[in-house]
Design a protein around this motif. Structure first.
Motif, PDB file in Angstrom:
ATOM      1  N   GLU A 124       5.050   5.118  -7.591  1.00 52.92           N
ATOM      2  CA  GLU A 124       4.264   5.442  -6.404  1.00 52.92           C
ATOM      3  C   GLU A 124       4.160   4.215  -5.500  1.00 52.92           C
ATOM      4  OE1 GLU A 124       0.035   7.518  -5.894  1.00 52.92           O
ATOM      5  OE2 GLU A 124      -0.090   5.613  -6.962  1.00 52.92           O
ATOM      6  N   LEU A 125       4.336   4.426  -4.215  1.00 54.73           N
ATOM      7  CA  LEU A 125       4.078   3.392  -3.226  1.00 54.73           C
ATOM      8  C   LEU A 125       3.607   4.092  -1.953  1.00 54.73           C
ATOM      9  CD1 LEU A 125       4.079   0.487  -2.174  1.00 54.73           C
ATOM     10  CD2 LEU A 125       6.465   0.815  -1.527  1.00 54.73           C
ATOM     11  N   GLU A 149      -2.632  -2.746  -5.859  1.00 57.59           N
ATOM     12  CA  GLU A 149      -3.572  -1.885  -5.145  1.00 57.59           C
ATOM     13  C   GLU A 149      -4.395  -2.778  -4.222  1.00 57.59           C
ATOM     14  OE1 GLU A 149      -5.830  -0.055  -8.228  1.00 57.59           O
ATOM     15  OE2 GLU A 149      -4.111   1.043  -9.018  1.00 57.59           O
ATOM     16  N   THR A 176       5.439   5.584   2.861  1.00 49.75           N
ATOM     17  CA  THR A 176       5.577   6.006   1.467  1.00 49.75           C
ATOM     18  C   THR A 176       6.950   5.561   0.976  1.00 49.75           C
ATOM     19  OG1 THR A 176       6.432   8.182   2.110  1.00 49.75           O
ATOM     20  CG2 THR A 176       4.068   8.017   1.682  1.00 49.75           C
ATOM     21  N   THR A 229       1.242   3.374   1.538  1.00 52.22           N
ATOM     22  CA  THR A 229       0.558   2.387   2.367  1.00 52.22           C
ATOM     23  C   THR A 229       0.075   3.056   3.639  1.00 52.22           C
ATOM     24  OG1 THR A 229       2.027   0.665   1.543  1.00 52.22           O
ATOM     25  CG2 THR A 229       0.844   0.171   3.552  1.00 52.22           C
ATOM     26  N   ILE A 256      -3.059   0.005   0.143  1.00 51.80           N
ATOM     27  CA  ILE A 256      -1.781   0.027  -0.566  1.00 51.80           C
ATOM     28  C   ILE A 256      -2.056   0.546  -1.969  1.00 51.80           C
ATOM     29  CG2 ILE A 256       0.169  -1.304  -1.466  1.00 51.80           C
ATOM     30  CD1 ILE A 256      -0.419  -3.389   0.723  1.00 51.80           C
ATOM     31  N   SER A 283       0.064   1.441  -5.433  1.00 53.71           N
ATOM     32  CA  SER A 283       1.334   1.443  -6.141  1.00 53.71           C
ATOM     33  C   SER A 283       1.082   1.155  -7.612  1.00 53.71           C
ATOM     34  CB  SER A 283       2.296   0.401  -5.550  1.00 53.71           C
ATOM     35  OG  SER A 283       1.924  -0.895  -5.954  1.00 53.71           O
ATOM     36  N   ASP A 284       2.132   1.224  -8.405  1.00 51.01           N
ATOM     37  CA  ASP A 284       2.042   0.952  -9.834  1.00 51.01           C
ATOM     38  C   ASP A 284       1.710  -0.512 -10.100  1.00 51.01           C
ATOM     39  OD1 ASP A 284       3.885   3.035  -9.048  1.00 51.01           O
ATOM     40  OD2 ASP A 284       4.229   3.343 -11.173  1.00 51.01           O
ATOM     41  N   TRP A 309      12.272   4.620   1.991  1.00 49.31           N
ATOM     42  CA  TRP A 309      10.960   4.539   2.617  1.00 49.31           C
ATOM     43  C   TRP A 309      10.892   5.505   3.789  1.00 49.31           C
ATOM     44  CZ3 TRP A 309      13.683   0.407   0.851  1.00 49.31           C
ATOM     45  CH2 TRP A 309      13.051  -0.450  -0.041  1.00 49.31           C
ATOM     46  N   PHE A 317       9.109   1.678  -9.117  1.00 52.17           N
ATOM     47  CA  PHE A 317       7.794   2.154  -8.702  1.00 52.17           C
ATOM     48  C   PHE A 317       7.746   3.673  -8.802  1.00 52.17           C
ATOM     49  CE2 PHE A 317       7.868  -1.903  -6.588  1.00 52.17           C
ATOM     50  CZ  PHE A 317       6.547  -2.311  -6.566  1.00 52.17           C
TER      51      PHE A 317
END
Length: 167
Positions: free
Chosen positions: A81-82, A103, A64, A84, A97, A99-100, A47, A79
């Motif tokens: 994608e993440l 959302e 991220t 925030t 947020i 992410s896969d 992160w 994941f």
């Protein structure tokens, strides 16, 4: 358990802002063994976060995630994608947020310290007479939540989640 944390920032002087960049790498965090979950759940990944807080009650947070993996003995999810982002001001706030698996888009034009009492009153109004909740004129709160891959989160994070619907 392997965690590497690096923080780099600027400490405020006088009325300057506090700003920091945080890098966190987790090789395997066993949340159940730490007493944070009732069932086995492991987390690993990297992160990157940027935080800025000003003396005039404004704050910004961006996070991220890269190669974030949730796992238990039966399955795992990686994941792609993440992302925030959160912003807090004197009279508004927002949270996003992407992410896969989850959302979230949240915005309000209320001060952050009044959000929780208003949300509590609104949630309680679902279980009371129709006239129990009176919204404040000119104030709004918008929350949108989507779970594009529901089984990833419910199977790993909330395995005993039951479906319900509020109208």
């Amino acid at each position: 358990l392997g965690i590497a944390l690096h923080v780099r920032g600027r400490w405020p002087g006088g009325k300057d802002s506090l700003a920091a960049h945080i890098a966190l790498r987790v090789e395997r965090l066993h949340l159940h063994e730490l007493g944070l979950m009732d069932h086995p759940l492991n987390v690993d990944g990297e992160w990157q976060a940027d935080v800025a807080l000003s003396a005039d009650q404004f704050g910004h947070f961006a996070l991220t995630g890269d190669s974030i993996r949730l796992s238990n003995p039966e399955r795992s999810f990686l994941f792609d994608e993440l992302i925030t982002a959160a912003r807090v001001g004197k009279d508004s706030s927002s949270l996003s947020i992407e992410s896969d698996a989850l959302e979230v888009a949240y915005t309000t034009n209320m001060p952050i310290d009044s959000v929780v009492p208003v949300m509590r009153a609104k949630l309680l109004s679902y279980f009371q007479a129709d006239s129990a909740f009176a919204p404040v004129s000119g104030r709004h709160m918008d929350l949108r939540v989507a779970m594009p891959n529901t089984e990833w989160l419910t199977g790993l994070v909330l395995p005993e989640l039951q479906e319900f619907e509020l109208k």
